[in-house]
Design a protein around this motif. Structure first.
Motif, PDB file in Angstrom:
ATOM      1  N   THR B 265       1.072  -1.330   0.160  1.00 52.85           N
ATOM      2  CA  THR B 265      -0.219  -0.469  -0.215  1.00 52.85           C
ATOM      3  C   THR B 265       0.932   1.236   0.079  1.00 52.85           C
ATOM      4  O   THR B 265       0.669   2.466  -0.572  1.00 52.85           O
ATOM      5  N   ASP B 270      -3.968   5.675  -3.280  1.00 52.08           N
ATOM      6  CA  ASP B 270      -5.490   5.463  -3.027  1.00 52.08           C
ATOM      7  C   ASP B 270      -6.099   4.463  -3.311  1.00 52.08           C
ATOM      8  O   ASP B 270      -7.081   3.564  -3.322  1.00 52.08           O
ATOM      9  N   LYS B 274      -9.074   0.962  -3.153  1.00 50.89           N
ATOM     10  CA  LYS B 274      -9.943   1.364  -3.979  1.00 50.89           C
ATOM     11  C   LYS B 274     -10.672  -0.319  -4.494  1.00 50.89           C
ATOM     12  O   LYS B 274     -11.302  -1.121  -4.505  1.00 50.89           O
TER      13      LYS B 274
END
Lengths: 110, 358
Positions: B265, B270, B274
């Motif tokens: 990550t 981001d 998702k």
């Protein structure tokens, strides 16, 4: 970099400990399965050469299957809890050191 | 008298479980939520009854949650009070959920729990997966993200004062009536006892209903997961449903994977996280959907299906689940390898520039 051998030594130590714990778990797996099935009263039946457990048996139903009625011991529930804690701690420590020793680290900045 | 069979474990089965745990762990570390939504269906695919898969999954998770909660508490990300209050109600929800599950098992047998778990999975993953996908679209169009803002619902919840029920929660920086917290905790526990993933309710509830920042909500969820997990292991253990071998094999792979996923990550954006989450959730949904007609047929709730149809549907379900696991593994590993290569390249350019400057 000078600390690398120590780091690998620690990793190896925890790795061996984890291996030992897993060996124990599978060496004694029949006993562990039995403990899991006998937190409550159960009926042990041998079907096709395999031991299977029936839960919530009545004495008659168990006898009809030719099984052995085993009284439950609620304290058996402590086994998965204690084992899960110990193995999780040891294995968590090992994996952390393992990736670290391989030089795999998080990016400092995204 | 009910036959509850734990799966037979040979070397192939054990290796498969470790691999599944590894991918589940990677996905879990990458998307920052429990990988149980991959692990429970995978255990069921390998032949574990739904109730045993859920119970064993809960058992493998609770010590991990404790370690995670302690770590993140050190970073000041945990609202311990909120975690404990929600945890207590989650425990009650867990107890009630287990009661529902054992009730179904006693009435319809293990297949009944398989159907119940699968149906809840399909509904929950459809809802959560769609929300996450919507979030991905939003994040992609505003890549720098939005500051933490209170939702209208959270503002209203924080404005309601019911005397004698108000508790100050540092995470929300506000007093909230426990009459709001209790049902959310209860629902979290009930869902966790059904599919082993309570965070799907707990985390959004903390963010959107109580106004807790996302980072703090996900850390606080670890406290709830620990409280629930410990209780769940006891409740299910007392029913003889926890297969410790299954739990520990999943743990073996999962702990390797979770750190890899978490490191992954830090190399991606981001919205990529998702998207991965949404794709995997929606894929797993279809894998469980294929199983449902077979369960309905076994329970005689529909016209019995020919054995070949049930087998074909099972193969399709297994195939889709394998695809979801593969997708998860490829996404995380690609992100990680690309990220590391890029990081090294930047580092080399920086070193060269420094060399020229000297």
């Amino acid at each position: 970099m000078a600390e690398t051998p120590t780091r690998w030594g620690k990793t190896l130590f925890w790795g061996l400990l984890v291996a030992l714990l897993y060996w124990g778990l599978f060496h004694y797996q029949d006993a562990i399965v039995r403990l899991a099935h006998t937190t409550t009263q159960s009926c042990l039946v041998v079907e096709d050469g395999k031991e299977v457990y029936y839960h919530k048996p009545t004495a008659e139903a168990c006898a009809a299957k030719g099984g052995i009625l085993i009284e439950g011991n609620r304290l058996n529930v402590l086994v998965p809890i204690v084992v899960a804690f110990v193995m999780s701690y040891a294995h968590g420590a090992f994996t952390g050191m393992f990736w670290d020793s391989l030089g795999l680290k998080a990016a400092k900045k995204k | 008298m009910e036959l509850i069979q734990f799966i037979e474990l040979d070397l192939t089965g054990a290796i498969l479980l470790i691999l599944i745990g590894f991918v589940g762990g990677m996905v879990s570390g990458f998307i920052g939520s429990g990988g149980a939504f991959v692990l429970t269906p995978a255990m069921m695919t390998l032949g574990a009854p739904g109730i045993v898969a859920v119970a064993s999954n809960i058992c493998h998770k609770f010590p991990k949650a404790l370690v995670g909660a302690i770590k993140r508490h050190k970073y000041g990300q945990v609202d311990v009070k909120l975690g404990l209050v929600m945890g207590v109600f989650a425990e009650l929800g867990m107890l009630y959920g287990k009661h529902v599950m054992t009730g179904i098992k006693d009435r319809f047998g293990a297949v009944g729990t398989d159907l119940y778990v699968s149906a809840i999975f399909v509904v929950v993953l459809a809802i959560v997966g769609s929300f996450v996908y919507r979030d991905y679209r939003k994040l992609k169009s505003h890549p720098h993200g939005e500051e933490h803002r209170l939702t209208r619902l959270a503002k209203w919840v924080q404005s309601v004062h019911i005397p004698g029920t108000m508790i100050y929660f540092p995470g929300a920086k506000a007093k909230i009536s426990f009459l709001f917290v209790a049902p959310m905790g209860f629902a979290t526990g009930m869902l966790a006892s059904t599919i082993a993933v309570g965070g799907f309710i707990g985390v959004p509830a903390m963010i959107y209903i109580f106004g807790v920042p996302a980072l703090m909500a996900s850390a606080t969820e670890l406290v709830i997961a620990f409280v629930m997990g410990l209780g769940g292991t006891i409740f299910y253990g007392l029913e003889g449903m926890v297969d410790l071998r299954l739990a520990m094999l999943i743990l073996l792979g999962s702990l390797f994977g979770i750190q890899l996923g978490a490191i992954g990550t830090t190399y991606v954006k981001d919205y990529q996280v998702k998207l991965t989450m949404a794709v995997i959730m929606l894929t797993v949904l279809f894998s469980r959907l294929f199983y449902i007609p077979g369960y309905l047929s076994k329970l005689k709730l529909i016209e019995p299906l020919p054995e070949t149809t049930v087998k074909t549907l099972k193969v399709a379900g297994d195939g889709v689940l394998a695809l979801a696991l593969l997708l998860g593994a490829i996404t995380v590993l690609t992100a990680l390898l690309r990220g590391i290569a890029e990081h090294r390249r930047q580092h080399e350019v920086l070193s060269e520039n420094q060399g020229i400057a000297q």
